[in-house]
Design a protein around this motif. Structure first.
Motif, PDB file in Angstrom:
ATOM      1  N   THR A   1       0.846  -1.190   0.000  1.00 13.49           N
ATOM      2  CA  THR A   1       0.000   0.000   0.000  1.00 13.49           C
ATOM      3  C   THR A   1       0.881   1.239   0.000  1.00 13.49           C
ATOM      4  N   GLN A   2       0.443   2.240  -0.740  1.00 11.18           N
ATOM      5  CA  GLN A   2       1.189   3.497  -0.808  1.00 11.18           C
ATOM      6  C   GLN A   2       0.249   4.666  -0.572  1.00 11.18           C
ATOM      7  N   VAL A   3       0.697   5.593   0.280  1.00 10.40           N
ATOM      8  CA  VAL A   3      -0.031   6.833   0.527  1.00 10.40           C
ATOM      9  C   VAL A   3       0.806   7.957  -0.072  1.00 10.40           C
ATOM     10  N   SER A   4       0.274   8.628  -1.081  1.00  5.79           N
ATOM     11  CA  SER A   4       1.074   9.632  -1.786  1.00  5.79           C
ATOM     12  C   SER A   4       0.294  10.925  -2.000  1.00  5.79           C
ATOM     13  N   PHE A   5       1.016  11.967  -2.390  1.00  4.43           N
ATOM     14  CA  PHE A   5       0.396  13.259  -2.669  1.00  4.43           C
ATOM     15  C   PHE A   5       1.169  13.951  -3.779  1.00  4.43           C
ATOM     16  N   GLY A   6       0.545  14.924  -4.405  1.00  4.59           N
ATOM     17  CA  GLY A   6       1.192  15.690  -5.458  1.00  4.59           C
ATOM     18  C   GLY A   6       0.743  17.133  -5.417  1.00  4.59           C
ATOM     19  N   ILE A   7       1.666  18.050  -5.723  1.00  4.08           N
ATOM     20  CA  ILE A   7       1.362  19.478  -5.739  1.00  4.08           C
ATOM     21  C   ILE A   7       2.156  20.108  -6.882  1.00  4.08           C
ATOM     22  N   THR A   8       1.588  21.134  -7.504  1.00 13.48           N
ATOM     23  CA  THR A   8       2.262  21.784  -8.630  1.00 13.48           C
ATOM     24  C   THR A   8       3.165  22.905  -8.126  1.00 13.48           C
ATOM     25  N   HIS A   9       4.415  22.890  -8.613  1.00 16.35           N
ATOM     26  CA  HIS A   9       5.414  23.890  -8.218  1.00 16.35           C
ATOM     27  C   HIS A   9       5.655  24.867  -9.363  1.00 16.35           C
TER      28      HIS A   9
ATOM     29  N   ASP B   1      -2.683  25.654  -4.823  1.00 20.68           N
ATOM     30  CA  ASP B   1      -3.544  25.464  -3.656  1.00 20.68           C
ATOM     31  C   ASP B   1      -4.072  24.033  -3.628  1.00 20.68           C
ATOM     32  N   LYS B   2      -4.249  23.462  -4.791  1.00 24.72           N
ATOM     33  CA  LYS B   2      -4.772  22.089  -4.900  1.00 24.72           C
ATOM     34  C   LYS B   2      -3.670  21.067  -4.617  1.00 24.72           C
ATOM     35  N   VAL B   3      -3.976  20.147  -3.719  1.00 26.09           N
ATOM     36  CA  VAL B   3      -3.078  19.035  -3.407  1.00 26.09           C
ATOM     37  C   VAL B   3      -3.835  17.738  -3.676  1.00 26.09           C
ATOM     38  N   VAL B   4      -3.266  16.880  -4.495  1.00 25.63           N
ATOM     39  CA  VAL B   4      -3.894  15.600  -4.839  1.00 25.63           C
ATOM     40  C   VAL B   4      -3.425  14.530  -3.863  1.00 25.63           C
ATOM     41  N   ILE B   5      -4.371  13.757  -3.355  1.00 30.05           N
ATOM     42  CA  ILE B   5      -4.071  12.686  -2.396  1.00 30.05           C
ATOM     43  C   ILE B   5      -4.445  11.347  -3.024  1.00 30.05           C
ATOM     44  N   ASP B   6      -3.573  10.349  -2.855  1.00 23.83           N
ATOM     45  CA  ASP B   6      -3.837   8.992  -3.365  1.00 23.83           C
ATOM     46  C   ASP B   6      -3.466   7.945  -2.317  1.00 23.83           C
ATOM     47  N   VAL B   7      -4.350   7.010  -2.114  1.00 26.02           N
ATOM     48  CA  VAL B   7      -4.050   5.807  -1.328  1.00 26.02           C
ATOM     49  C   VAL B   7      -4.349   4.635  -2.247  1.00 26.02           C
ATOM     50  N   ASP B   8      -3.359   3.809  -2.488  1.00 27.88           N
ATOM     51  CA  ASP B   8      -3.535   2.703  -3.435  1.00 27.88           C
ATOM     52  C   ASP B   8      -2.907   1.448  -2.842  1.00 27.88           C
ATOM     53  N   GLY B   9      -3.702   0.400  -2.703  1.00 23.59           N
ATOM     54  CA  GLY B   9      -3.077  -0.802  -2.165  1.00 23.59           C
ATOM     55  C   GLY B   9      -4.022  -1.908  -1.775  1.00 23.59           C
TER      56      GLY B   9
END
Length: 193
Positions: free
Chosen positions: A33-41, A180-188
């Protein structure tokens, strides 16, 4: 004799009710399982990271998880973007303030089926001392038995986005620098208990 019949009927109904509505608990398998996030810089590049320490529990009575309840706890100090200096900055008071707010939690309160295996799950997301309602997309990917050890496992992809401004996260950094938007993903995989 009549009393025995009534007692037998009562016990039979009680057994059926327990069997039909028994809850099943599933725990996240950290190895799969992976808990990840992404944000634009700077408006041009995606910076991604993970949280390596977390716990996830799903409780359901239905085989298709249509009535599932989700409970996720993430250890904020386990943040990892692959750059130690950035990780330390994200842990300090400018962002997560991990010393004073070491946990991020999500607890669901409703689930709406939108198509086969796909749900809109609403619940409370808490971190940085703030709790807000969010709706996440959940994709139940199926259940299998691991042929190596007999474990029964179910796969889930959980995703959504939040506004960092809602959580007073990095308020000194304008959207031109960090979205301002942060994407959250939990996959597993979640293992049947």
């Amino acid at each position: 004799m009549i009393l025995m019949k009534h007692l037998f009927s009562f016990l039979f109904i009680a057994f059926l009710s327990t069997s039909m509505f028994a809850q099943t608990t599933w725990k996240a398998d950290p190895a799969h399982t992976q808990v990840s996030f992404g944000i634009t810089h700077m408006g041009i590049a995606e910076v991604e990271g993970t949280f390596s320490e977390f716990e996830g529990t799903i409780v359901a009575t239905e085989d298709d998880f249509s009535d599932a309840e989700y409970d996720i706890v993430i250890e904020v100090p386990s943040i990892d973007t692959g750059v130690e200096m950035r990780d330390n900055h994200l842990k300090n008071e400018d962002f997560f303030d991990a010393k004073n707010h070491p946990k991020m939690t999500f607890k669901s309160n409703s689930s709406e089926k939108v198509s086969e295996g796909k749900y809109k799950v609403t619940g409370d997301l808490s971190f940085h001392g703030i709790t807000k309602p969010v709706t996440l997309d959940v994709w139940y990917r199926g259940t299998v038995e691991n042929p190596q050890n007999g474990d029964v496992i179910s796969g889930f992809a959980i995703s959504g986005d939040v506004k960092r401004s809602d959580y007073n996260l990095g308020s000194d950094f304008p959207e031109a620098v960090l979205s301002d938007k942060v994407v959250i993903d939990v996959d597993g995989e979640f293992k049947k208990q």
